[in-house]
Design an enzyme around this catalytic site. Structure first.
Site, PDB file in Angstrom:
ATOM      1  N   GLU A 381       0.792  -1.242   0.000  1.00  0.00           N
ATOM      2  CA  GLU A 381       0.000   0.000   0.000  1.00  0.00           C
ATOM      3  C   GLU A 381       0.817   1.281   0.000  1.00  0.00           C
ATOM      4  O   GLU A 381       0.398   2.299   0.555  1.00  0.00           O
ATOM      5  CB  GLU A 381      -0.958   0.019   1.200  1.00  0.00           C
ATOM      6  CG  GLU A 381      -2.030  -1.050   1.126  1.00  0.00           C
ATOM      7  CD  GLU A 381      -3.119  -0.892   2.166  1.00  0.00           C
ATOM      8  OE1 GLU A 381      -2.814  -0.318   3.224  1.00  0.00           O
ATOM      9  OE2 GLU A 381      -4.233  -1.339   1.930  1.00  0.00           O
ATOM     10  N   GLU A 462      -6.821  -7.653  -0.825  1.00  0.00           N
ATOM     11  CA  GLU A 462      -7.465  -7.474   0.476  1.00  0.00           C
ATOM     12  C   GLU A 462      -8.868  -6.938   0.245  1.00  0.00           C
ATOM     13  O   GLU A 462      -9.118  -6.192  -0.708  1.00  0.00           O
ATOM     14  CB  GLU A 462      -6.709  -6.456   1.359  1.00  0.00           C
ATOM     15  CG  GLU A 462      -5.376  -6.932   1.870  1.00  0.00           C
ATOM     16  CD  GLU A 462      -4.690  -5.901   2.780  1.00  0.00           C
ATOM     17  OE1 GLU A 462      -5.388  -5.158   3.491  1.00  0.00           O
ATOM     18  OE2 GLU A 462      -3.449  -5.851   2.741  1.00  0.00           O
TER      19      GLU A 462
HETATM   20  C1  GAL Z   1      -4.903  -2.632   4.750  1.00  0.00           C
HETATM   21  C2  GAL Z   1      -3.516  -3.103   5.111  1.00  0.00           C
HETATM   22  C3  GAL Z   1      -3.535  -4.251   6.094  1.00  0.00           C
HETATM   23  C4  GAL Z   1      -4.510  -3.974   7.184  1.00  0.00           C
HETATM   24  C5  GAL Z   1      -5.837  -3.751   6.583  1.00  0.00           C
HETATM   25  C6  GAL Z   1      -6.934  -3.563   7.588  1.00  0.00           C
HETATM   26  O1  GAL Z   1      -4.907  -1.325   4.312  1.00  0.00           O
HETATM   27  O2  GAL Z   1      -2.817  -3.492   3.987  1.00  0.00           O
HETATM   28  O3  GAL Z   1      -2.260  -4.473   6.608  1.00  0.00           O
HETATM   29  O4  GAL Z   1      -4.090  -2.870   7.904  1.00  0.00           O
HETATM   30  O5  GAL Z   1      -5.794  -2.581   5.792  1.00  0.00           O
HETATM   31  O6  GAL Z   1      -8.150  -3.553   6.925  1.00  0.00           O
END
Ligand code: GAL
Length: 748
Positions: A381, A462
Site C-alpha cells: 500500500e 485485500e
Molecule cells: C490494509 C492493510 C492491512 C490492514 C488492513 C486492515 O490497508 O494493507 O495491513 O491494515 O488494511 O483492513
C-alpha cells in the site's frame, strides 16, 4: 560431508543488554529457541515497552571439530538489527527481522568453550523496513525462528535453483543452476551430479558434469511420466545435488514441483486450468508469544487455511514467513503470494537498498517452493515510486523469470510496473458513493481501478478488514452483516472473469499498535479470532468446499429469541454446501429452503436463507409461543448428509477440551493448542459464557500465557509447549462452574 543440526538448545536470555555480555559469560535465563523476548498480555499493553535491546548468549564447544570442514550458523529469523559476536569478535550484523542470514564461525572458533552472543533491538528503527511510519501490526523481538549449526566441506554447494520447463508437454525439462562456495579447482576433477527421484524414491533421471567455475547450469530433458504439482495433488519430487571430488563430498536435497502458474487478463491458470483464487491474508503472530511459535504451530495454520477454511491461497502479509509454514504449503497444496516487509511507508536511500536486499533474500530463500506463485515486490500500500519499483521488479525478474510479480496497492490509477495488478479493494467500506447512496459496492471492475484502457492480470489482495471489523463475540446482527459482506464480495469475484480471485483481510485477528484496531491493541479483522477459533464469516469460506468431502451447515445465529433488535432470528442465513435445508422448529413448524442463487449467482455454494416467506401466516404464530429447539437437515442428492440442532433453553452443562495433537516432541520447542469449550446440554458452545478458569500443568510442560484466563464467548484457548523432559504432561483445568478436568498429553 554436510551436517545441519538444530542449534536451539541451551541459550541464555538477557532482558537487558549490557556491553560485557559480548565477551563475558553470564548466568541469564535459560531458554530454548524459537524465543520471544518480551511476552505480551492478550491486549491493552504498551507496545513501546519492549522497544529496547535484548541479548542472547550460548556457550558451546565443537567436540569433534574437523579442520577440513567449514562451520557456520544459520539464523532463520531474528527481530531485528541483529549483531552476532563470537568470543568477543563481531562477526556479522543483519538488520532485517524476516530474512535468514548465515554467519561463518570458522575464524574465532576455539577448541575449548566458545561464547556466542547475539544482540538484537526491539525498537522500531526507522532505518529498517518495515519501520519508519505507522504499521498496522507488531514485530516481536527475539530469535524467533530456528538457528542451525552448519558444517560443510571446504568446497560446498551454496545454492540451488531448479526451474521447470515445458511443464504442460509430455516431455518436460528441468534446468538446475547451482552455485558453489569455495575453491572448485583445488581438487580436480570436481563433479556436480543432480538426481531426480520420485517421492517414493525411485530414480527418474540423473545428470552430471565436471565443474570448473563457481556456477553451473545443467539441463535434464525428456522427462516423462511426471505428475503435475496441483492443489489437489501436491506431489513433490526430490532433487539431490551431489558435489564430489577425491576429498570433497557434499550433498543437498531439495523438493520441487512441476507446475505452471499464470495470471492473465482472463484470470489465473494453474497448470493451464482456470482456478479462482480464494484466499486469506495471514500474519504470523500468535497471542502472548508473538512470532516465536515452532514448526507444528506454523504447519497448523497452513492446515486450517487449507482444510478447515477451504482456501486455495494465502498471502504472507506483509513479510516472508516461516520456512516451516511454506514447506507445509508445498506439501498440502496451498498456493502462496509472498511479500517483502513493509507497510505504506517508503524510506530514503539506505532503506530502499535494504528493501532490494529483502527482495533478493526472499526470492533466493524460496524460489524452489512450487506453492509460491507470485512475488510481492512493492511495499504494501505504498504510493508510486517509479525508479524504486522498476528496480524491485527488474531484480525479481532477473532472479526468477519463472514467476510473475505483484505489488499491493490501494490507490487507483497506479503505475503498473508489475505483472499482476494486485489491489486492496476496500470499496465496500464506502457507503456513500454518488448516485448509489448507502449502497455497498462489493468490488470494482478492474478498469475502474487500474485506469488502463485494456484488461490486465488482476487480483484483489485485500477486502473487508477495517471496513467492517467484527469480533467473534459480537452481537448476532453484526455477525450476519459480516457474513453478508463476505458473501457478496466473494460472489462478485467469482462472477467477474477479469478478477483472478480475492484474498480477504484476514485469516486471524492480530495484535497491533494503538493507532489501529479497537484500541485494545487488536485488529479484530480475522474470519477467526487470535486463537484461530472461527467466526461465522469463516464458514462463508468453508461452505465453498465439496459437500461430498466436507458437508457444511452453519446457521448464522446464536439461536435466542431476544438477541437481535426487536427479536427473532429471521432472516436466518445458513452457510452450507448442501442442495437444500429442511428446518424443523419445535414439533410443528417446518420449512425447506434452497440456495439463494438469485442473490448470489456466482458462488460455488450460495447460502440458504429462511425468512418470513419460508413459513405460512398461520405457522408464523408458532414463533411467538415458547422459544423452541431447532433442527436443520442438510440434503445432498436427496439424502440427509448433515444435521445440526440448537436448543431453545441452553444451560451450561459441561466443559470439553481438545488439543490439536496429543503428543509433543521433547527435542524441539513443540506446541499444541488446547481449546476448552463451555457447552450446553446438546454440545453447542454457549456464545456468551465468560466464566474464569485456572490451568495448571506438570513440570515437563510450559503454559503459553497466563494460568488464570476466562472463557471468551464460550471458548478458552491456550497453547502449551514441550520441554526436554519426556513423559506424560498433565493439564488440569479448574472452573467454578464445571467439574475439574484433566487432560493428558505425551512428550516423546
Ligand atoms: C490494509 C492493510 C492491512 C490492514 C488492513 C486492515 O490497508 O494493507 O495491513 O491494515 O488494511 O483492513
Amino acid at each position: 560431508m554436510r551436517e545441519i543440526l538444530p542449534f536451539n538448545d541451551d541459550w541464555r536470555f538477557f532482558a537487558k543488554f549490557t556491553p560485557d555480555l559480548i565477551h563475558k559469560k553470564q548466568p541469564g535465563q535459560p531458554v530454548r529457541l524459537p524465543h520471544n523476548a518480551a511476552d505480551l498480555p492478550y491486549n491493552y499493553f504498551d507496545e513501546n515497552s519492549w522497544h529496547q535491546k535484548y541479548c542472547y548468549q550460548k556457550s558451546f564447544s565443537l567436540e569433534n571439530k574437523d579442520n577440513n570442514q567449514v562451520y557456520s550458523l544459520i539464523f532463520d529469523g531474528a527481530m531485528a538489527n541483529n549483531k552476532v559476536y563470537l568470543n568477543g569478535t563481531h562477526l556479522t550484523s543483519h538488520t532485517n527481522g524476516y530474512t535468514p542470514f548465515e554467519v561463518s564461525i570458522g575464524e574465532p572458533l576455539s577448541d575449548g568453550e566458545n561464547l556466542l552472543t547475539v544482540v538484537l533491538d526491539g525498537s522500531e528503527n526507522p532505518e529498517i523496513p518495515p519501520f519508519g511510519g505507522l504499521i498496522d501490526y507488531l514485530t516481536y523481538a527475539g530469535i524467533y525462528r530456528d538457528v542451525w549449526l552448519k558444517s560443510v566441506p571446504k568446497t560446498s554447494i551454496a545454492e540451488i535453483k531448479a526451474e521447470t520447463l515445458n511443464v504442460l508437454e509430455r516431455q518436460k525439462s528441468l534446468i538446475i543452476w547451482s552455485k558453489i562456495h569455495g575453491d572448485v579447482k583445488i581438487d580436480p576433477p570436481m563433479t556436480v551430479t543432480h538426481t531426480l527421484r520420485h517421492p517414493e524414491g525411485n530414480l527418474i533421471a540423473e545428470t552430471s558434469s565436471v565443474i570448473t567455475e563457481q556456477e553451473i547450469t545443467l539441463h535434464i530433458d525428456g522427462l516423462v511420466d511426471i505428475e503435475l504439482w496441483d492443489i489437489d495433488n501436491p506431489i513433490l519430487y526430490n532433487l539431490t545435488t551431489h558435489l564430489t571430488s577425491k576429498d570433497i563430498d557434499d550433498l543437498i536435497t531439495t523438493t520441487i514441483g512441476f507446475r505452471t502458474a499464470e495470471f492473465t487478463p482472463k484470470g489465473f491458470f494453474l497448470n493451464g486450468k482456470s482456478l479462482q483464487i480464494l484466499g486469506l491474508n495471514r500474519h504470523q503472530s500468535y497471542p502472548y508469544e508473538g512470532y516465536a511459535m515452532g514448526r507444528r504451530a506454523q504447519e497448523k495454520d497452513a492446515e486450517i487455511l487449507k482444510y478447515d477454511l477451504g482456501c486455495n491461497l494465502v498471502r504472507t502479509s506483509h513479510y516472508p514467513q516461516s520456512p516451516w509454514f511454506l514447506d507445509h504449503c508445498d506439501r498440502i497444496g496451498l498456493l502462496v503470494f509472498e511479500e517483502i516487509p513493509g507497510w505504506q511507508h517508503i524510506g530514503e536511500g539506505a532503506w530502499k537498498e535494504r528493501t532490494l536486499d529483502n527482495v533478493e533474500r526472499m526470492i533466493r530463500r524460496d524460489w524452489n517452493h512450487p506453492s509460491i506463485i507470485l512475488w510481492g515486490v512493492r511495499i504494501n500500500e505504498s504510493h508510486d515510486d517509479h525508479d524504486f519499483y522498476a528496480e524491485t521488479n527488474a531484480l525479481s525478474r532477473k532472479l526468477d523469470p519463472t514467476r510473475q510479480t505483484g505489488g499491493v496497492r490501494y490507490i487507483t490509477d497506479s503505475e503498473f510496473l508489475e505483472d499482476v495488478y494486485t489491489m486492496n479493494d476496500f470499496i465496500q467500506g464506502n457507503e456513500e458513493l454518488p448516485g448509489v447512496n448507502h449502497q455497498r459496492i462489493p468490488l470494482r471492475k478492474q478498469r475502474e481501478v487500474t485506469g488502463l484502457n485494456k484488461s490486465v492480470p488482476y487480483l484483489v489482495t485485500e477486502f473487508n478488514g477495517h471496513t467492517f471489523p467484527t469480533k467473534r463475540t459480537d452481537h448476532e446482527q453484526r455477525q450476519v452483516e459480516h457474513v453478508e459482506r463476505y458473501l457478496s464480495i466473494l460472489d462478485k469475484a467469482f462472477g467477474d472473469d477479469e478478477i483472478s480471485g480475492c484474498i480477504g483481510w484476514c485469516f486471524a485477528d492480530y495484535n497491533t499498535h494503538k493507532d489501529f484496531g479497537a484500541g485494545d491493541r487488536i485488529c479484530h479483522h480475522g474470519v477467526m479470532d487470535m486463537f484461530r477459533n472461527p467466526k461465522f464469516a469463516s464458514y462463508v469460506y468453508s461452505s465453498q468446499k465439496n459437500p461430498y468431502e466436507h458437508p457444511i451447515l452453519k446457521p448464522v445465529t446464536y439461536w435466542a429469541r431476544g438477541e437481535r433488535n426487536i427479536g427473532g432470528v429471521l432472516p436466518l442465513i445458513i452457510l452450507t454446501n448442501c442442495d437444500y435445508i429442511e428446518l424443523q422448529y419445535g414439533s410443528d413448524l417446518a420449512a425447506t429452503e434452497y440456495p439463494r442463487r438469485d442473490i448470489y449467482p456466482n458462488l460455488p455454494h450460495a447460502p440458504v436463507i429462511f425468512d418470513h416467506n419460508s413459513f405460512g401466516e398461520e405457522e408464523m404464530g408458532h414463533w411467538k409461543k415458547n422459544w423452541e429447539n431447532v433442527t436443520f437437515n442438510g440434503f445432498v442428492d436427496d439424502e440427509v448428509i448433515i444435521c445440526f440442532s440448537m436448543v431453545g433453553n441452553p444451560v451450561a452443562s459441561r466443559m470439553e477440551v481438545n488439543a490439536d495433537w496429543r503428543w509433543l516432541k521433547s527435542d524441539e520447542n513443540d506446541e499444541t493448542r488446547l481449546v476448552v469449550k463451555a457447552l450446553d446440554q446438546i454440545g453447542n458452545v454457549l456464545p456468551y459464557f465468560d466464566d474464569p478458569l485456572t490451568i495448571s500443568i506438570t513440570e515437563n510442560g510450559r503454559l503459553i500465557g497466563p494460568d488464570l484466563i476466562n472463557f471468551r464467548g464460550g471458548i478458552a484457548t491456550f497453547w502449551v509447549r514441550s520441554t526436554p523432559l519426556r513423559g506424560p504432561m498433565d493439564i488440569t483445568i479448574l472452573s467454578p462452574r464445571f467439574p475439574t478436568m484433566s487432560y493428558r498429553l505425551y512428550v516423546i
